[in-house]
Design a protein around this motif. Structure first.
Motif, PDB file in Angstrom:
ATOM      1  N   ILE A 290      -1.123  -3.394  -2.500  1.00 30.84           N
ATOM      2  CA  ILE A 290      -1.539  -4.285  -1.475  1.00 30.84           C
ATOM      3  C   ILE A 290      -0.528  -5.550  -1.476  1.00 30.84           C
ATOM      4  CG2 ILE A 290      -3.243  -5.823  -0.273  1.00 30.84           C
ATOM      5  CD1 ILE A 290      -5.309  -3.516  -1.361  1.00 30.84           C
ATOM      6  N   GLU A 291      -0.475  -6.232  -2.393  1.00 26.42           N
ATOM      7  CA  GLU A 291       0.190  -7.503  -2.768  1.00 26.42           C
ATOM      8  C   GLU A 291       1.681  -7.104  -2.327  1.00 26.42           C
ATOM      9  OE1 GLU A 291      -0.579  -8.150  -6.704  1.00 26.42           O
ATOM     10  OE2 GLU A 291      -1.652  -9.960  -6.071  1.00 26.42           O
ATOM     11  N   ALA A 292       2.292  -6.000  -2.433  1.00 32.11           N
ATOM     12  CA  ALA A 292       3.762  -5.590  -2.310  1.00 32.11           C
ATOM     13  C   ALA A 292       3.849  -5.318  -0.914  1.00 32.11           C
ATOM     14  CB  ALA A 292       4.138  -4.410  -3.132  1.00 32.11           C
ATOM     15  N   GLU A 293       2.818  -4.764  -0.360  1.00 33.37           N
ATOM     16  CA  GLU A 293       2.945  -4.504   1.255  1.00 33.37           C
ATOM     17  C   GLU A 293       2.904  -5.816   2.019  1.00 33.37           C
ATOM     18  OE1 GLU A 293       3.256  -2.774   4.827  1.00 33.37           O
ATOM     19  OE2 GLU A 293       3.635  -1.763   2.676  1.00 33.37           O
ATOM     20  N   ALA A 294       1.903  -6.770   1.475  1.00 33.15           N
ATOM     21  CA  ALA A 294       1.885  -8.107   2.183  1.00 33.15           C
ATOM     22  C   ALA A 294       3.114  -8.992   2.117  1.00 33.15           C
ATOM     23  CB  ALA A 294       0.615  -8.954   1.573  1.00 33.15           C
ATOM     24  N   ALA A 295       3.636  -8.979   1.006  1.00 32.23           N
ATOM     25  CA  ALA A 295       4.936  -9.826   0.506  1.00 32.23           C
ATOM     26  C   ALA A 295       6.084  -9.000   1.601  1.00 32.23           C
ATOM     27  CB  ALA A 295       5.504  -9.489  -0.713  1.00 32.23           C
ATOM     28  N   ALA A 296       6.277  -7.669   1.702  1.00 29.93           N
ATOM     29  CA  ALA A 296       7.246  -6.853   2.573  1.00 29.93           C
ATOM     30  C   ALA A 296       6.950  -7.519   3.932  1.00 29.93           C
ATOM     31  CB  ALA A 296       7.104  -5.524   2.380  1.00 29.93           C
TER      32      ALA A 296
ATOM     33  N   GLY B  85      -2.354  -5.921  11.364  1.00 27.83           N
ATOM     34  CA  GLY B  85      -1.977  -4.508  12.225  1.00 27.83           C
ATOM     35  C   GLY B  85      -1.939  -3.467  11.297  1.00 27.83           C
ATOM     36  N   THR B  86      -1.225  -2.524  11.223  1.00 29.57           N
ATOM     37  CA  THR B  86      -1.020  -1.206  10.507  1.00 29.57           C
ATOM     38  C   THR B  86      -1.005  -1.321   9.082  1.00 29.57           C
ATOM     39  OG1 THR B  86       1.309  -1.142  10.662  1.00 29.57           O
ATOM     40  CG2 THR B  86       0.190   0.037  12.546  1.00 29.57           C
ATOM     41  N   GLY B  87      -0.473  -2.498   8.647  1.00 29.96           N
ATOM     42  CA  GLY B  87      -0.492  -2.667   7.154  1.00 29.96           C
ATOM     43  C   GLY B  87      -2.109  -2.759   6.714  1.00 29.96           C
ATOM     44  N   ARG B  88      -2.814  -3.527   7.528  1.00 32.76           N
ATOM     45  CA  ARG B  88      -4.132  -3.789   7.184  1.00 32.76           C
ATOM     46  C   ARG B  88      -4.913  -2.680   7.244  1.00 32.76           C
ATOM     47  NH1 ARG B  88      -6.309  -8.902   9.544  1.00 32.76           N
ATOM     48  NH2 ARG B  88      -6.353  -7.954  11.541  1.00 32.76           N
TER      49      ARG B  88
ATOM     50  N   ARG C  23       5.034  -4.312   9.696  1.00 35.51           N
ATOM     51  CA  ARG C  23       6.129  -3.331   9.373  1.00 35.51           C
ATOM     52  C   ARG C  23       5.752  -2.004  10.063  1.00 35.51           C
ATOM     53  NH1 ARG C  23       8.376  -2.095   3.849  1.00 35.51           N
ATOM     54  NH2 ARG C  23       6.185  -1.923   3.283  1.00 35.51           N
ATOM     55  N   ARG C  24       6.834  -1.076  10.382  1.00 35.30           N
ATOM     56  CA  ARG C  24       6.367   0.047  11.122  1.00 35.30           C
ATOM     57  C   ARG C  24       6.018   0.997   9.709  1.00 35.30           C
ATOM     58  NH1 ARG C  24       8.079   2.833  15.457  1.00 35.30           N
ATOM     59  NH2 ARG C  24       8.360   5.302  15.438  1.00 35.30           N
ATOM     60  N   PRO C  25       5.023   1.772  10.025  1.00 35.55           N
ATOM     61  CA  PRO C  25       4.381   2.649   8.845  1.00 35.55           C
ATOM     62  C   PRO C  25       5.354   3.691   8.605  1.00 35.55           C
ATOM     63  CG  PRO C  25       3.275   3.027  10.934  1.00 35.55           C
ATOM     64  CD  PRO C  25       3.951   1.752  11.140  1.00 35.55           C
ATOM     65  N   ARG C  26       5.539   4.204   7.340  1.00 38.82           N
ATOM     66  CA  ARG C  26       6.522   5.177   7.076  1.00 38.82           C
ATOM     67  C   ARG C  26       5.455   6.491   7.214  1.00 38.82           C
ATOM     68  NH1 ARG C  26       7.383   0.999   3.806  1.00 38.82           N
ATOM     69  NH2 ARG C  26       5.710   1.746   2.217  1.00 38.82           N
ATOM     70  N   SER C  27       6.052   7.573   7.860  1.00 36.81           N
ATOM     71  CA  SER C  27       5.427   8.898   7.993  1.00 36.81           C
ATOM     72  C   SER C  27       5.854   9.637   6.822  1.00 36.81           C
ATOM     73  CB  SER C  27       6.202   9.481   9.139  1.00 36.81           C
ATOM     74  OG  SER C  27       7.546   9.844   8.918  1.00 36.81           O
ATOM     75  N   CYS C  28       4.986  10.734   6.619  1.00 42.56           N
ATOM     76  CA  CYS C  28       4.844  11.750   5.490  1.00 42.56           C
ATOM     77  C   CYS C  28       6.228  12.501   5.792  1.00 42.56           C
ATOM     78  CB  CYS C  28       3.443  12.358   5.338  1.00 42.56           C
ATOM     79  SG  CYS C  28       2.128  11.595   5.183  1.00 42.56           S
ATOM     80  N   PRO C  29       6.679  12.856   4.696  1.00 39.80           N
ATOM     81  CA  PRO C  29       7.932  13.848   4.765  1.00 39.80           C
ATOM     82  C   PRO C  29       7.463  15.271   5.063  1.00 39.80           C
ATOM     83  CG  PRO C  29       7.116  13.516   2.526  1.00 39.80           C
ATOM     84  CD  PRO C  29       6.461  12.689   3.236  1.00 39.80           C
ATOM     85  N   PRO C  30       8.191  15.906   6.176  1.00 43.93           N
ATOM     86  CA  PRO C  30       7.586  17.194   6.691  1.00 43.93           C
ATOM     87  C   PRO C  30       7.492  18.373   5.643  1.00 43.93           C
ATOM     88  CG  PRO C  30      10.107  16.993   7.052  1.00 43.93           C
ATOM     89  CD  PRO C  30       9.600  15.646   6.529  1.00 43.93           C
ATOM     90  N   GLY C  31       6.516  19.269   5.800  1.00 40.13           N
ATOM     91  CA  GLY C  31       6.121  20.129   4.863  1.00 40.13           C
ATOM     92  C   GLY C  31       7.202  21.193   5.110  1.00 40.13           C
ATOM     93  N   ARG C  32       7.332  22.180   4.053  1.00 41.13           N
ATOM     94  CA  ARG C  32       8.372  22.971   3.898  1.00 41.13           C
ATOM     95  C   ARG C  32       7.692  24.349   4.285  1.00 41.13           C
ATOM     96  NH1 ARG C  32      11.113  22.435  -1.934  1.00 41.13           N
ATOM     97  NH2 ARG C  32      12.047  20.347  -1.692  1.00 41.13           N
ATOM     98  N   GLY C  33       8.418  25.028   5.677  1.00 46.25           N
ATOM     99  CA  GLY C  33       7.554  26.244   6.061  1.00 46.25           C
ATOM    100  C   GLY C  33       8.212  27.287   5.555  1.00 46.25           C
TER     101      GLY C  33
END
Length: 227
Positions: free
Chosen positions: A203-209, A158-161, A217-227
């Motif tokens: 990649i190994e760490a993501e596969a293990a998680a 899925g999203t990990g790959r 796993r649900r992908p983590r999003s980027c932090p919002p930028g500072r306006g």
């Protein structure tokens, strides 16, 4: 940055465009001794010898001993020909097959990455063309399929790959574009190997998680930028 490889506008990839057959009454007028494969091979040789900046249809025609207009029986534009040459060069890399159970996937990924690095050193023009043209030819798709198999063997789905595939692709193309055309600018072998080790460890760490979570796993999003 606009280079000679940049189409400069919307165009259809040579791999997507339907090329109609020449009318029967004109087919006999096509120059003898030429075909698309021969023209593509000559393009690769000329780009290797003289570089992208000096490439032209007239220069290629002179190399083949024909008129420039003869080439347009087989390709519609110079950009189409450069796309064909790009994929032809990518076909020079030996791709690892699906790794057997007794052979860990990181070995195959290292072979794939190092082989791509060697190919870019042999054909410095491949890196800038890859940045400007869609890499969707048969050899580019075979490379992606090999990478997909390796990441699948790592246990990603899925999203990990998808994320790992993007990370490896961006890593290889980023390294290539950083030093294309200038061996002195290319990252030393030891630095490249270390960066690749870090990527494989991620990649190994993501596969293990993912295995611990028992699902994609649900992908983590980027932090919002500072306006």
């Amino acid at each position: 940055m606009v280079t000679e490889a940049d189409p400069g506008g919307a165009r259809t990839s040579v791999w997507l465009a339907a090329r109609p057959a020449a009318p029967g009454r004109r087919r006999a007028e096509a120059p003898s001794g030429l075909d698309r494969d021969r023209i593509t091979a000559a393009t690769v040789r000329l780009l290797d010898a003289e570089g992208l900046g000096r490439f032209s249809m007239r220069r290629l025609a002179a190399e083949l001993g024909v008129t420039a207009m003869s080439l347009y029986w087989y390709v519609d534009t110079k950009h189409d020909l450069l796309e064909l040459a790009l994929d032809s060069a990518l076909g020079g890399q030996r791709l690892p097959a699906a790794p057997p159970r007794e052979e860990p996937w990181p070995k195959g990924l290292r072979e794939l990455a190092c082989g791509y690095r060697r190919l870019l050193a042999e054909h410095p023009w491949v890196a800038p063309l890859s940045a400007f043209y869609p890499n969707i030819g048969p050899h580019a798709r075979a490379f992606d399929a090999a990478l997909h198999r390796l990441l699948e063997a790592a246990g990603l789905a899925g999203t990990g790959r998808t994320g790992a595939h993007l990370a490896v692709s961006q890593f290889l193309n980023g390294c290539a574009l950083h030093g294309y055309g200038s061996p002195a600018r290319r990252a030393p072998e030891a630095d490249f190997a270390l960066a690749l080790d870090v990527l494989i460890a991620g990649i190994e760490a993501e596969a293990a998680a993912s295995r611990r979570a028992g699902a994609d796993r649900r992908p983590r999003s980027c932090p919002p930028g500072r306006g």
